[in-house]
Design an enzyme around this catalytic site. Structure first.
Site, short mmCIF file in Angstrom:
data_model
loop_
_atom_site.label_atom_id
_atom_site.label_comp_id
_atom_site.label_asym_id
_atom_site.label_seq_id
_atom_site.Cartn_x
_atom_site.Cartn_y
_atom_site.Cartn_z
N GLU A 86 0.86 -1.19 0.00
CA GLU A 86 0.00 0.00 0.00
C GLU A 86 0.89 1.24 0.00
OE1 GLU A 86 -3.44 0.42 0.34
OE2 GLU A 86 -4.13 -1.63 0.73
ZN LIG Z 1 -6.70 -0.79 -2.71
#
Ligand SMILES: [Zn+2]
Length: 350
Positions: A281
């Protein structure tokens, strides 16, 4: 590996507004030697870029269409390399999380077009499959979900679309999958049979316990039932990716990601199916840091391929992943800037 990131200085409004809070925006941000990379190419531009890479690579990069979205857009996969170790990267399952996609294009160019000695060493050991922008409708609509006005989904938004990253359950066959984007990824997974899958997303903005901004968060499969081999390889890959991303630019600061255990999340599903599996992320740290974040995603992709090729990935102590700190608190809403869309549903948003 041969990319020359030119150092430029970035100063953002955030840094000026928040002098007390250390931020990567204060660091020197790298930028590709050829000039800034388009962080959000249209899907038509993406198609042309992949075609160009395929032609210039003289067949080394093979671009195929692995699915079609509800708005009729192709979903592309690019394969490069001839090695026995199979790595699969997926970018942009969530349409409004774009920065893994330009990083993947850079990597495909560097590996596929006139590879040098280092690149050839990787390609002899590794075959890489990249689903480049798994959710092109979501990209064009700048939304997390796919496009499906008829959707009344368990995961997603009625009348808008499904959340592709909740429809990878091992028991969900592609022909029964209501989400063409997730079905396409699963079909490619089944055909390619990767040792390791890495899924590139974006998150909001967070700080660590020292008040430093977190620039990326990583996690391995956490669903019950993932076997030890898959879990260990996942944790080795998390450790390697974290180190590569920390080294990417001054101020890069990697944490673990507090993801859920649901088996429909790609990170969990492909671990349950026996592969190493990693979620990456990238934090939405603002427009001035986008080139740095693309470089960081590139360094994750490149570092994992290189470490698989030279075998160092398999020598890492899986428990070293536990040395990566937990993610801290969100930045206050007023300082989130463009990251705000990632905050609307809470923190647990693989
Ligand atoms: Zn995502």
């Amino acid at each position: 590996m041969k990319r020359n990131w030119r150092i430029v200085t970035a100063v953002t409004a955030f840094a000026l507004l928040s002098p007390a809070l250390a931020s990567p925006a204060l660091a020197d941000a790298p930028e590709a030697a050829g000039g800034p990379i388009d962080p959000r190419p249209s899907t038509e531009e993406l198609r042309r870029h992949l075609d160009w890479i395929e032609k210039r690579s003289r067949g080394a990069v093979d671009v195929t269409t692995i699915g079609t979205t509800n708005q009729g857009r192709p979903i592309f996969n690019a394969t490069v390399g001839t090695g026995p170790l199979r790595l699969m990267y997926v970018t942009q399952q969530h349409g409004n999380e774009p920065l893994g996609t330009p990083a993947a294009l850079e990597l495909l160019e560097d590996l596929g077009i006139r590879p040098g000695k280092d690149e050839r060493a990787v390609l002899d050991r590794v075959t890489l499959s990249v689903v480049v922008r798994a959710n092109p409708d979501g990209h064009e609509l700048d939304q997390r979900y796919n496009h499906d006005p008829d959707a009344d989904p368990e995961y997603g938004e009625p009348g808008v679309g499904y959340d592709p990253n909740r429809y990878h359950s091992p028991s969900l066959a592609p022909e029964d999958n209501p989400v063409p984007e997730a079905a396409a990824v699963r079909r490619q997974y089944d055909a390619f049979d990767p040792h390791l899958v890495v899924d590139y997303h974006m998150q909001g903005r967070y700080i660590d316990d020292d008040g430093e901004e977190i620039t990326a968060s990583l996690m391995w499969p956490t669903a019950p039932g993932v076997d030890d081999g898959a879990r260990d390889l996942s944790r080795q890959a998390v450790a390697v990716s974290a180190e590569a991303m920390e080294d990417s630019y001054d101020g890069a600061n990697v944490s673990l990601y507090p993801g859920g255990d649901y088996e429909g999340i790609a990170r969990n599903a492909y671990g349950l199916m026996g592969s190493g599996s990693v979620l990456v992320e990238l934090s939405a740290t603002g427009p001035d840091m986008e080139q740095a974040q693309i470089a960081s995603a590139y360094d994750s992709m490149d570092g994992l391929a290189r470490s698989a090729a030279d075998g160092s990935l398999f020598e890492v102590d899986p428990d070293s992943a536990d040395d990566i700190p937990e993610r801290g608190d969100p930045l206050p809403a007023g300082q989130q800037g463009q990251a705000q869309p990632f905050q609307v549903e809470g923190d647990d948003l693989d």
